[in-house]
Structure formats: C-alpha cells, structure tokens
Design an enzyme around this catalytic site. Structure first.
Site, PDB file in Angstrom:
ATOM      1  N   TYR A 170       0.839  -1.212   0.000  1.00 39.79           N
ATOM      2  CA  TYR A 170       0.000   0.000   0.000  1.00 39.79           C
ATOM      3  C   TYR A 170       0.868   1.255   0.000  1.00 39.79           C
ATOM      4  O   TYR A 170       1.717   1.420   0.878  1.00 39.79           O
ATOM      5  CB  TYR A 170      -0.877  -0.056   1.254  1.00 39.79           C
ATOM      6  CG  TYR A 170      -1.628   1.194   1.633  1.00 39.79           C
ATOM      7  CD1 TYR A 170      -2.482   1.824   0.737  1.00 39.79           C
ATOM      8  CD2 TYR A 170      -1.529   1.719   2.911  1.00 39.79           C
ATOM      9  CE1 TYR A 170      -3.196   2.960   1.102  1.00 39.79           C
ATOM     10  CE2 TYR A 170      -2.245   2.840   3.291  1.00 39.79           C
ATOM     11  CZ  TYR A 170      -3.079   3.455   2.383  1.00 39.79           C
ATOM     12  OH  TYR A 170      -3.792   4.571   2.757  1.00 39.79           O
ATOM     13  N   HIS A 173      -2.580   7.385  -0.609  1.00 37.29           N
ATOM     14  CA  HIS A 173      -2.690   8.341   0.492  1.00 37.29           C
ATOM     15  C   HIS A 173      -1.298   8.768   0.975  1.00 37.29           C
ATOM     16  O   HIS A 173      -1.092   9.003   2.161  1.00 37.29           O
ATOM     17  CB  HIS A 173      -3.504   7.751   1.654  1.00 37.29           C
ATOM     18  CG  HIS A 173      -4.858   7.273   1.226  1.00 37.29           C
ATOM     19  ND1 HIS A 173      -5.150   5.941   1.040  1.00 37.29           N
ATOM     20  CD2 HIS A 173      -5.976   7.941   0.893  1.00 37.29           C
ATOM     21  CE1 HIS A 173      -6.416   5.819   0.644  1.00 37.29           C
ATOM     22  NE2 HIS A 173      -6.926   7.018   0.527  1.00 37.29           N
ATOM     23  N   ASP A 266     -10.263  11.582  -2.005  1.00 36.54           N
ATOM     24  CA  ASP A 266     -10.559  10.167  -2.201  1.00 36.54           C
ATOM     25  C   ASP A 266     -11.869   9.787  -1.516  1.00 36.54           C
ATOM     26  O   ASP A 266     -12.707   9.123  -2.110  1.00 36.54           O
ATOM     27  CB  ASP A 266      -9.394   9.337  -1.645  1.00 36.54           C
ATOM     28  CG  ASP A 266      -9.632   7.854  -1.820  1.00 36.54           C
ATOM     29  OD1 ASP A 266     -10.170   7.466  -2.867  1.00 36.54           O
ATOM     30  OD2 ASP A 266      -9.276   7.089  -0.918  1.00 36.54           O
TER      31      ASP A 266
END
Ligand code: SF4
Length: 845
Positions: A170, A173, A266
């Site tokens: 990940y 962000h 988002d």
C-alpha cells in the site's frame, strides 16, 4: 424478484493472479478502529459483508512494524505471530462466507507519530509530514530501506499464514511507497531519488520481494493514488507511468486520487463531491494496464456500476462507505431489490467514528460496528416473542428507524407525525446547500414504510397527552425531536444571549430560515455558531448566495471544528470563503441589538459587529414536554433520539434502532451491556535474571544543633546577634519567605558585615531576587563562618548548604520552623524589624 439483466455483468467472476473473485464487488480496505485490539469486531464487520455478497473484504491499513505504529489512530498490525492470530479470524470468517480476504500492509513513513512506540518516523527525505503536527521524520539510509522491505516481506509471510488471499503493498494516500514516488517527499540524490524510475525503485523492489515471498498463494495488490490533484503525490502522467513500470509485479491495481493531507479527495463527502467523480482520473489507468483494476467512487447505483464495468475502465466496483452503509448491497442487486439498498449519504461520520472515536459507526446503518459486540445484523432482527402494539410519535430519523425495526420484529406499529411528511429534522437539513444526498436517510426508510406490513403511518396530526393515553398501545415511544434555541442558549456561556428572541424580526433560527422562509430584514447578517458542524456554515452559504453580507461568528477556535473529523473542515471554509462569507472564530456574542451585536474576543475584549440580523445556530433543545406529561401515567413510555438529547444523526438513528431491538427487555430505557473485547495477550517473556535492586546514592544530611533562644524584643535581639557576628569572618545574610517583601535591609546588612546576601527558593520564584542569590546545597552560597537566617523555615537543600557553618543564627516568628533544629542561636521576633535595627538603627553595642 429477478435480477435486472443489465446488472448481470456485475456478477461475473474476475481472476486476480492466482485467486478468483466470485463477482465484481470488492470491499476495499477501510478503517474501523478495530485493528488487532478488537479482532472479533474486525472479523464480524467484514464477515457480514462477505455474507452480503462482497467478493472480497479487506482489512484496514495494517502496519508492518513498530516503526509505523499509527497511534493515536488505530490500524491493524502484522508485527508478530500474535497479530497473525488476531487477524486470521477475519480471513477465516470471510472464507466461510465465500469471500476472499485482503490485507493492506502499510508503512506510514513521514506521517507516523508513532506515539506508542516512540520511534522516529522514517521517510525518503527529511521533509515534514502533512498529517501530524510538527512531525519531521528521519531520512532513511539504504540499510533502513532494506530493513523496511524485510519487515514487509515478513508481514506478507504472516498474512499468507493467516489465510489472506490478497496482500497489499500500500502506497496510496502518500504512505511510504507513495512518499518515495512523490517528488514532494523524495529529495534523495541516490538511486532512490530523482528520476521517476529511481523514485519508483523502493516500491518496485518491495513488490518484487513480496511477490517472491507469497508466490502463487496470494494475489499481490498495489494501492496507488494515480493523481495527486494537489500539492503532494504524483501527477496523473507519472501515476500512469508508474503503473506501467510495476505492472508485471501486480495482480490487482487499487486506484485512488489525492494524498493523506487531502484525503477528502478520495473519500469525498457528498456535500462537496458527486458520486463517481474520481473516475475523471482513475478511469485513465486502463491506458497503462490490462490487469484488473478496482476503484472507489461512493457508488450505490447499480446502473452506474454496470456502465463503468461495461466501459472497461475498471474490472471491479470498489467500495468502502457504500459497503458500510449497506453490507448487503451486492445481494440486493443480485436479487433485484435495488430499492432496498441503504445508500450511503456521504456524510463521512464513519470516518469520524473509526479514526477519531476508535469504533466505526454509520449514519445510515445503525448496525455497523455492532455486529460482534451487540450481535446486530443489518438484515435480521429477532422476532418478538409476544404480540406488541406500539405507538411511535414522531417520524424523524430516530422515530422512523424505531418504527421500522419494531415492524421488522413483528410489532403492529402506529407511526404518527405532526408534519405533512416524514423526516423530521431532515426537512431543514436537506435544504442546506449540498445536503440533498443526505435525504437518502429518509428515502430508504420511506421505502421500508411502504414495504413492511404492520406499520400505519399518519402525518399532519399532532397528538396531545390525553390522545396518547387513550390510544390503547402497549408501548409508546416518543421521538419528538428537538428545536434550535430561539434565545441564544449556547455552550460557550451556558446562558441565553441578551436581546435574543426569535419572535423579533432580526433574530432567526435555522428552522425559521429553512422551513418558514424568514429572512434577515437587512443586508448584513451574522450567523452565530455554537454547534460546530454543518448547519451554521450551510446557512451562511445559503444567505450569502441570496445576496446577504454574511459573517459567521463562532466561539470555537475554528469554523466547523467537528467537520475536521469528517474531512469537511477545509472544504467548508473554502466554500464559505468563495461565497464571500467573513469568518470570525474565537468570538462569543454578548448581546443582540437592533443594527449590531456586542461581541467579545477570546481575551474578553468587547467590540461590536454591525448586523441587521442574527441567525442563532447555538444549540438545540429537546422537545420533551409530551414525555414529561406522560411519564408516570403510562406503564410503558420511552423516548428516543433528539427528544432525549440532541445529537448527530448517526446517534439518533442508533438510539431508535437500539430501543426497538431491546423493547422486550425488562427495562428498555437502559441499554443492554455489550461485549468488550479484551483479547488474551501472550504472556511477556520471563527476564533472564531478576533486575538488580537499584539503591539511590548516599546524600549529605544537615547537621542538627541545639538552639539557644535569645530573649528580648527586636532591638535587644539585634544587639545580641551583632555581638555574635562581629569579627567572625565570612558572613551570609539569608532571607526566606518570612523575611517580608522588601529584601533591601538584608542586602544592606550583608554589605555592612562585608558578607554575602542570599535568598531561599520562594524569594527567587516570587521574582524578588535572582537565581544567583539562591542559597542551598547546590549554590555557591554555602558554609560561611556565620550564617544569619532571617525568616527561613528550613528546606532540606538549604539546611545542607549551611551544615558546615560555624555559627547559625535563625530569626523567625514561627517556633515550629525546622531551621531552629539546625541553628545555634534563635530568636522568635520579626525578622525584618531585627534586620532594619541592625543596619539602620543607632550603633549596636
Ligand atoms: Fe456513508 Fe455516512 Fe454511513 Fe459513512 S457514515 S458509510 S458516509 S452514510
């Protein structure tokens, strides 16, 4: 009911690397506040979604080591085998219900406060993070890079062992891999910085290592923000180039926009972003890959979902919020029951609950977060054991939820509202700019009202207490809501405001503006906010849009502070600014007068603001008169929602739902206890040998002496002390708290004997002397030949400091002062009188 054939495409299986999803509904990682500390809540929350038809359910972000502990936020963790066991429950329950389980392995990088581990944040370069206040990370060395990658591999290995099917690397962000990719965070000059290929290196290497570790046992997913749309991250062209570079290492692309600092892009709140807006960027990812793509867009409309899949831009419909609001969304589409979808309203209260309040909740779905601890299911309620006839008074959010849930349980329900339509407070809320989507709260329940047998709805009828008593219901539930205070009662002063009366033309409440059409009589309007959320900002925007000159005044330090938790604060202020609304935080109103208001700033300084009207958004007050009239006159009368205490919508919906679930308990007003998770920890390892007992070092002790008390008044004592002092070498004149405020006599006395002046700590703290004058064990002023202690009580460091003095003389009116136990001579007279006599009076002796 049959599924609409246009939605068939949503139920096709999709292959991601070695795994196959049973359909195209994918619950992307999202926070819950559960982490590994509440493993059963975590597992049940995801399992209910698996049961509702989601093909994959993922954990929230899951940190790989203590270097990224996320505290004060709650992330999942995969640091050790205990974490493995806690999260294995989630994978196991997902599998039992036919879903794949994903785990979003993460490292926070520059944003990590690491408040628990106390380790410094690690980042590509020493560039401050944009999430925590004042956080500056350390720049990672190559060794650090290798260590983090090893941690990632170890976490991936444990994830595979725990049973997860999808393992994330990940970096969306602007988490660590995204920070390496971003020229904003990455200023390195080595092979990990500079060109895109170099900036991508960390992420590519990590993907490769994870892939190698999990082999064909897990699909490897990469979550990336392909378009920063702000100051951070990467632009779309570089985002797409990264996808091309990493494509051979990835089985599933999970694509987003924005950064953690601009997270609202988002997870866009509906007040500011329409459903599907992210597709402007994320639909472009197809240009860079043929691998499966999942994106989010707060989609609840199956027609839009099907058209997105048909267009080929995405392969999977990703959802966080829509899956929270309706865990059964896929199943309802599959069964052709789309009118029963509990559509997400885009309020982001789930984010507030999960991140700030550490336990997820939802405005639309009162069972979210309660799946384990209260055993609640979104689609099933236990039937009542006995027939029940309920009268619910008030069809606002709480009354609607209560009535529907009672009906689902088999009760016969009469739902009566004084308004012409159901919805209660939603009537004014949805008239605020941008709040239309919140009307879904009522829309879903309006469908349920029609669908459920056993509910009789009556609108336009206001019941009084006698009518309710004569109704004949077994149980009465009052959901009569709340009203905005018309007298300015507010949480800043806890009082009404002088001159505030909503009967006056220049004083208005939100309901008057939004429901009755009342408007400021002149151009200038002050909107006064004690609520701190959306109402005042919405009213200010509305009035500004109608041509008023609006100033939003609030006693809070910032405009709309609660909106910070729902990612709406910056957006709210930005929109107010655009609308020309002046904002004045940290200001309270003292009085409202024709043409002006009297205000005070945060320092209590008064000023006036010219205003033709004031809109009072100060606080709501429960409409509880009926309840108090009925209380004690009916066997079973309860109240719910704002009628109990005005709260955010999520809480009043929850309140109505809870009462309906527990209506057949002995005392439904008192909530049943819920399960609290206290997971068993591995016992700490025993120490190799007991730690040594640490003894403190020996310290010097003051020397006790036998005191001889000097008799007489101040003059006689002064003469006697002078005799003791004269010709005796070095003298210190020390003044303590009992020496009085004026230290000048003591300074002159010290000068008279050619000695030093000294004070004790209270005199320094009172700013009567400087630290250089301080006497005591740690000071320079110690062990003279004669020590004259005026008004000194005798603190230990002080006594140690004079322990070596040949002669100690203490003058103090308090005989119990400890100094007398360590003095050779003492006098119980006023210290200042003696000192003045010794230096100002006629010659002594
Ligand atoms: Fe949607 Fe609001 Fe529920 Fe979150 S809390 S899932 S935004 S309705």
């Amino acid at each position: 009911m049959a599924r609409d054939p246009r939605h068939d495409i949503l139920f096709e299986p999709v292959r991601i690397g070695p795994k196959t999803l049973r359909n195209r509904f994918y619950q992307v990682p999202h926070c819950t506040g559960f982490g590994v500390e509440k493993p059963w809540s975590q597992a049940r929350h995801r399992a209910v979604k698996a049961q509702g038809g989601w093909a994959a359910v993922c954990t929230e972000y899951c940190t790989i080591s203590a270097e990224s502990d996320e505290t004060p936020y709650v992330a999942a963790r995969m640091w050790d085998d205990h974490d493995l066991r806690m999260l294995a429950v989630t994978a196991e329950q997902a599998h039992e219900l036919g879903a794949l389980a994903g785990i979003e392995l993460s490292h926070t990088g520059a944003h990590g406060e690491n408040s628990e581990s106390r380790l410094p944040a690690a980042a590509p370069s020493q560039i401050a993070g944009d999430f925590a206040v004042g956080l500056v990370p350390r720049a990672m060395t190559r060794r650090d890079i290798r260590r983090v990658q090893d941690d990632w591999v170890a976490a991936a290995r444990r994830s595979r062992t725990a049973g997860f099917d999808i393992v994330y690397v990940y970096g969306a962000h602007t988490y660590l891999p995204g920070q390496f990719l971003s020229p904003h965070y990455n200023r390195r000059t080595d092979e990990y910085g500079g060109s895109l290929a170099n900036r991508a290196r960390f992420w590519l290497e990590t993907l490769e290592m994870v892939r190698e570790e999990v082999g064909d046992d897990c699909a490897v997913a990469c979550r990336v923000a392909v378009d920063r749309r702000g100051a951070l991250g990467v632009d779309l062209d570089e985002g797409l180039e990264f996808v091309s570079l990493a494509d051979h290492l990835v089985d599933l692309w999970d694509v987003t926009v924005g950064s953690i600092g601009e997270w609202s892009l988002d997870s866009g709140p509906s007040r500011f972003y329409r459903e599907g807006w992210q597709l402007e960027s994320t639909a472009r990812v197809r240009e860079a890959t043929r691998k499966p793509i999942v994106g989010v867009a707060r989609m609840t409309d199956p027609d839009l979902m099907a058209s997105v899949i048909r267009s080929g831009v995405w392969d999977l419909i990703g959802a966080a919020r829509p899956s929270i609001a309706d865990p059964y969304l896929p199943e309802k589409i599959r069964q052709g029951r789309v009118d029963e979808i509990r559509e997400c309203i885009g309020c982001n209260v789930c984010i507030s609950k999960a991140d700030s309040r550490r336990h997820i909740g939802c405005t639309q779905n009162p069972t979210a977060g309660e799946e384990h601890r209260r055993g609640w299911h979104p689609e099933h309620v236990p039937p009542l054991a006995e027939p029940l006839h309920a009268l619910v008074v008030g069809a606002g959010p709480s009354g609607l939820e209560c009535a529907i849930t009672l009906a689902r349980r088999g009760a016969r329900v009469d739902l009566v509202d004084r308004g012409a339509m159901v919805g209660g407070s939603m009537g004014w809320i949805t008239r605020l700019p941008g709040m239309g989507e919140w009307g879904r709260l009522v829309a879903y329940r309006a469908v349920q009202l029609k669908r459920l047998p056993g509910i009789e709805l009556t609108t336009g009828r206001e019941l009084d207490a006698d009518e309710i008593r004569g109704w004949g219901a077994d149980v009465v539930v009052l959901a009569t809501g709340s009203s905005w205070a018309g007298d300015g009662l507010n949480g800043f002063t806890r009082e009404p405001i002088a001159g505030a009366d909503d009967a006056l033309p220049h004083v208005l409440t939100p309901e008057q503006v939004l429901l009755e059409g009342k408007r400021p009589p002149g151009r200038r309007a002050v909107v006064y906010d004690g609520d701190g959320y959306f109402a005042a900002a919405g009213l200010a925007e509305l009035l500004a849009g109608e041509g008023h000159e609006v100033e939003l005044v609030t006693g809070y330090d910032t405009v709309a502070p609660y909106a910070a938790e729902t990612l709406e604060d910056v957006l709210t202020r930005g929109r107010l600014h655009e609308a020309g609304v002046a904002m004045r935080p940290a200001t309270t109103l003292a009085a409202i007068r024709p043409g002006r208001v009297d205000a005070e700033n945060e320092f209590g300084e008064p000023f006036t603001i010219a205003a033709d009207a004031v809109v009072l958004v100060t606080q709501r007050v429960s409409r509880d008169r009926l309840y108090h009239e009925l209380e004690g006159t009916l066997a079973r009368v309860h109240r719910i929602g704002d009628c109990v205490a005005p709260r955010i919508l999520a809480e009043v919906v929850f309140d109505g739902h809870r009462l309906a679930r527990e209506i057949d308990q002995p005392d439904p007003d008192v909530a049943l206890p819920y399960l609290r998770e206290r997971p068993m920890q591995d016992p700490p390892p025993a120490p190799a040998q007991p730690p040594p007992t640490l003894a403190l070092a020996e310290r010097a002790q003051p020397r006790p002496r036998r005191v001889e008390l000097l008799e007489g008044a101040a003059g006689e004592v002064a003469a006697r002390i002078d005799e003791l002092v004269r010709g005796r070498g070095e003298v210190v004149v020390a003044a303590g708290r009992g020496a009085g405020d004026d230290l000048e006599p003591y300074r002159r006395l010290a000068a008279r004997y050619g000695g030093r002046f000294a004070v004790s700590r209270p005199q320094v703290e009172a700013a009567r002397a400087t630290r250089a004058d301080l006497v005591g064990a740690s000071s320079q002023v110690v062990a003279p030949d004669v020590y004259l202690a005026f008004g000194i009580s005798g603190a230990i460091p002080h006594l140690v400091g004079m322990a070596e003095s040949a002669t100690v003389v203490a003058v103090n009116t308090d005989r119990s002062a400890r100094i007398f136990d360590y003095a050779d001579y003492g006098a119980l007279v006023d210290a200042e009188q003696v000192a003045r006599r010794m230096c100002d009076g006629p010659p002594l002796g």
